[in-house]
Design a protein around this motif. Structure first.
Motif, PDB file in Angstrom:
ATOM      1  N   LEU A   1      -8.546 -30.524 -25.060  1.00 53.73           N
ATOM      2  CA  LEU A   1      -9.041 -29.182 -24.765  1.00 53.73           C
ATOM      3  C   LEU A   1      -9.235 -29.058 -23.256  1.00 53.73           C
ATOM      4  O   LEU A   1      -9.446 -30.066 -22.584  1.00 53.73           O
ATOM      5  N   PRO A   2      -9.174 -27.874 -22.684  1.00 47.56           N
ATOM      6  CA  PRO A   2      -9.103 -26.548 -23.302  1.00 47.56           C
ATOM      7  C   PRO A   2      -7.678 -26.167 -23.708  1.00 47.56           C
ATOM      8  O   PRO A   2      -6.709 -26.774 -23.261  1.00 47.56           O
ATOM      9  N   LEU A   3      -7.577 -25.134 -24.533  1.00 48.61           N
ATOM     10  CA  LEU A   3      -6.276 -24.665 -24.985  1.00 48.61           C
ATOM     11  C   LEU A   3      -5.507 -23.937 -23.895  1.00 48.61           C
ATOM     12  O   LEU A   3      -4.279 -24.016 -23.826  1.00 48.61           O
ATOM     13  N   LEU A   4      -6.216 -23.210 -23.053  1.00 43.20           N
ATOM     14  CA  LEU A   4      -5.573 -22.252 -22.154  1.00 43.20           C
ATOM     15  C   LEU A   4      -5.992 -22.495 -20.705  1.00 43.20           C
ATOM     16  O   LEU A   4      -7.171 -22.683 -20.419  1.00 43.20           O
ATOM     17  N   ASN A   5      -5.021 -22.489 -19.807  1.00 43.23           N
ATOM     18  CA  ASN A   5      -5.285 -22.630 -18.373  1.00 43.23           C
ATOM     19  C   ASN A   5      -5.352 -21.237 -17.748  1.00 43.23           C
ATOM     20  O   ASN A   5      -4.351 -20.510 -17.716  1.00 43.23           O
ATOM     21  N   VAL A   6      -6.532 -20.873 -17.225  1.00 42.01           N
ATOM     22  CA  VAL A   6      -6.712 -19.524 -16.675  1.00 42.01           C
ATOM     23  C   VAL A   6      -5.859 -19.291 -15.431  1.00 42.01           C
ATOM     24  O   VAL A   6      -5.633 -18.138 -15.038  1.00 42.01           O
ATOM     25  N   ASN A   7      -5.367 -20.347 -14.812  1.00 41.74           N
ATOM     26  CA  ASN A   7      -4.509 -20.193 -13.635  1.00 41.74           C
ATOM     27  C   ASN A   7      -3.111 -19.683 -14.001  1.00 41.74           C
ATOM     28  O   ASN A   7      -2.363 -19.249 -13.121  1.00 41.74           O
ATOM     29  N   PHE A   8      -2.759 -19.757 -15.290  1.00 45.35           N
ATOM     30  CA  PHE A   8      -1.416 -19.351 -15.715  1.00 45.35           C
ATOM     31  C   PHE A   8      -1.397 -18.289 -16.810  1.00 45.35           C
ATOM     32  O   PHE A   8      -0.385 -17.620 -16.999  1.00 45.35           O
ATOM     33  N   ALA A   9      -2.467 -18.141 -17.567  1.00 37.34           N
ATOM     34  CA  ALA A   9      -2.475 -17.237 -18.719  1.00 37.34           C
ATOM     35  C   ALA A   9      -2.189 -15.803 -18.304  1.00 37.34           C
ATOM     36  O   ALA A   9      -2.531 -15.374 -17.199  1.00 37.34           O
ATOM     37  N   SER A  10      -1.565 -15.042 -19.193  1.00 30.42           N
ATOM     38  CA  SER A  10      -1.232 -13.650 -18.891  1.00 30.42           C
ATOM     39  C   SER A  10      -2.499 -12.807 -18.760  1.00 30.42           C
ATOM     40  O   SER A  10      -3.544 -13.112 -19.350  1.00 30.42           O
ATOM     41  N   ASP A  11      -2.411 -11.733 -17.992  1.00 31.34           N
ATOM     42  CA  ASP A  11      -3.552 -10.831 -17.802  1.00 31.34           C
ATOM     43  C   ASP A  11      -4.053 -10.291 -19.134  1.00 31.34           C
ATOM     44  O   ASP A  11      -5.261 -10.236 -19.384  1.00 31.34           O
ATOM     45  N   ASP A  12      -3.121  -9.875 -20.008  1.00 30.53           N
ATOM     46  CA  ASP A  12      -3.509  -9.272 -21.282  1.00 30.53           C
ATOM     47  C   ASP A  12      -4.254 -10.262 -22.162  1.00 30.53           C
ATOM     48  O   ASP A  12      -5.241  -9.897 -22.820  1.00 30.53           O
ATOM     49  N   LEU A  13      -3.799 -11.498 -22.180  1.00 30.26           N
ATOM     50  CA  LEU A  13      -4.444 -12.506 -23.008  1.00 30.26           C
ATOM     51  C   LEU A  13      -5.842 -12.831 -22.483  1.00 30.26           C
ATOM     52  O   LEU A  13      -6.813 -12.901 -23.250  1.00 30.26           O
ATOM     53  N   LEU A  14      -5.970 -12.991 -21.171  1.00 21.77           N
ATOM     54  CA  LEU A  14      -7.273 -13.277 -20.578  1.00 21.77           C
ATOM     55  C   LEU A  14      -8.269 -12.138 -20.831  1.00 21.77           C
ATOM     56  O   LEU A  14      -9.421 -12.373 -21.205  1.00 21.77           O
ATOM     57  N   LYS A  15      -7.809 -10.943 -20.635  1.00 19.23           N
ATOM     58  CA  LYS A  15      -8.695  -9.780 -20.819  1.00 19.23           C
ATOM     59  C   LYS A  15      -9.169  -9.685 -22.260  1.00 19.23           C
ATOM     60  O   LYS A  15     -10.359  -9.434 -22.529  1.00 19.23           O
ATOM     61  N   THR A  16      -8.275  -9.912 -23.192  1.00 18.61           N
ATOM     62  CA  THR A  16      -8.634  -9.870 -24.613  1.00 18.61           C
ATOM     63  C   THR A  16      -9.718 -10.889 -24.942  1.00 18.61           C
ATOM     64  O   THR A  16     -10.700 -10.586 -25.623  1.00 18.61           O
TER      65      THR A  16
END
Length: 293
Positions: free
Chosen positions: A166-181
């Protein structure tokens, strides 16, 4: 007598013509195999160099587009053009509870995807299936690589190569839409999510976000549940190499994983992980897929 010689001469011409036509495809195949083997070996060498860059990341364990490895995409020298993608820019669909996916992304699932996801219980989603489950803007936000949720299904030895930390998602690369959601989900208790989202997007455009900065930015303690999903590390990369020679057009695709190093030095963070190729494929000419073992 002369007629017999003439017939023999004609037969010899026909024989050698047929022989020549039969040898040509064999010769062509040998040349193609030789070229393919050459590019395979060179592609492996390039990927070995890229793995070394991952190991020597000066900002370890954080990963972002500012790392040296991503400069290789602008490198115009050599035999290949290079594309590097952090697969930790996506959520591992096999690690997420069904209720969470349906409640959060149901509005963006295709009818076929919704049916498949609702009825799928015992088997894992793979990369080919995942691409058809979601509509934009979430059609490229999920993957089969990442931490495995043992509560969903017992992990077999063959599946373990897709499952790390973990973690599942790296905020340095995740899409804007996914992060916002994710930031707007009430169960994560992010106060003023719109402001937090804008600050995160603005900051990562300028520099690599590290864990402490992420904790401070979201104003949450490090043990908050959201940080099982959001973090600053990548655990999987996709590397695509395309030959620049149009007459010998090959595409090589590698999946690189960062996993726990059993021989690590406990006091040294850098030796905690090892990097390895867990998948590789070769495509030729019109990208007809070939096995690449």
């Amino acid at each position: 007598m002369s007629s017999h010689i003439y017939i023999l001469f004609i037969n010899l011409i026909v024989f050698f013509s047929v022989l020549g036509f039969s040898i040509y495809p064999v010769k062509k195949s040998l040349i193609e195999n030789k070229n393919k083997l050459f590019y395979m070996n060179e592609a492996d060498r390039v990927v070995d160099d890229l793995i070394t860059k991952l190991k020597n990341d000066r900002t370890f364990p954080a990963d972002s587009k500012f790392d040296e490895i991503y400069k290789e995409e602008q490198n115009t020298s050599g035999l290949f053009s290079c594309k590097i993608e952090s697969r930790s820019s996506c959520l591992n669909l096999n690690a997420l509870p069904k209720a969470f996916v349906l409640n959060t992304f149901k509005h963006s699932m295709t009818q076929e995807g919704l049916l498949l996801f609702s009825t799928r219980e015992k088997t894992l989603f793979n990369e080919e299936i995942i691409t058809a489950l979601f509509s934009p803007p979430f059609d490229n936000c999920f993957t089969s690589y990442g931490y495995f949720n043992s509560k969903l299904k017992e992990c077999s030895p063959d599946e373990k190569k897709y499952c790390y930390d973990l973690p599942l998602l790296n905020v340095n690369f995740a899409s804007d839409d996914l992060l916002k959601t994710l930031l707007f989900l009430p169960q994560f208790h992010v106060k003023n999510p719109e402001e937090k989202f804008k600050n995160l997007i603005s900051l990562r455009a300028k520099k690599e976000i590290k864990n402490n900065e992420l904790f401070n930015l979201l104003e949450l303690s490090p043990d908050s549940f959201i940080f099982n999903i959001l973090g600053c590390e990548s655990f999987f990369w996709k590397i695509e190499l395309n030959t620049k020679n149009k007459n010998n057009h090959y595409k090589f695709v590698y999946i690189i994983a960062k996993k726990i190093n059993k021989n690590r030095i406990k006091t040294d963070l850098v030796t905690r992980y090892d990097f390895c190729v867990i998948e590789k494929q070769c495509f030729k000419e019109k990208y007809e897929k070939e096995l690449y073992e």
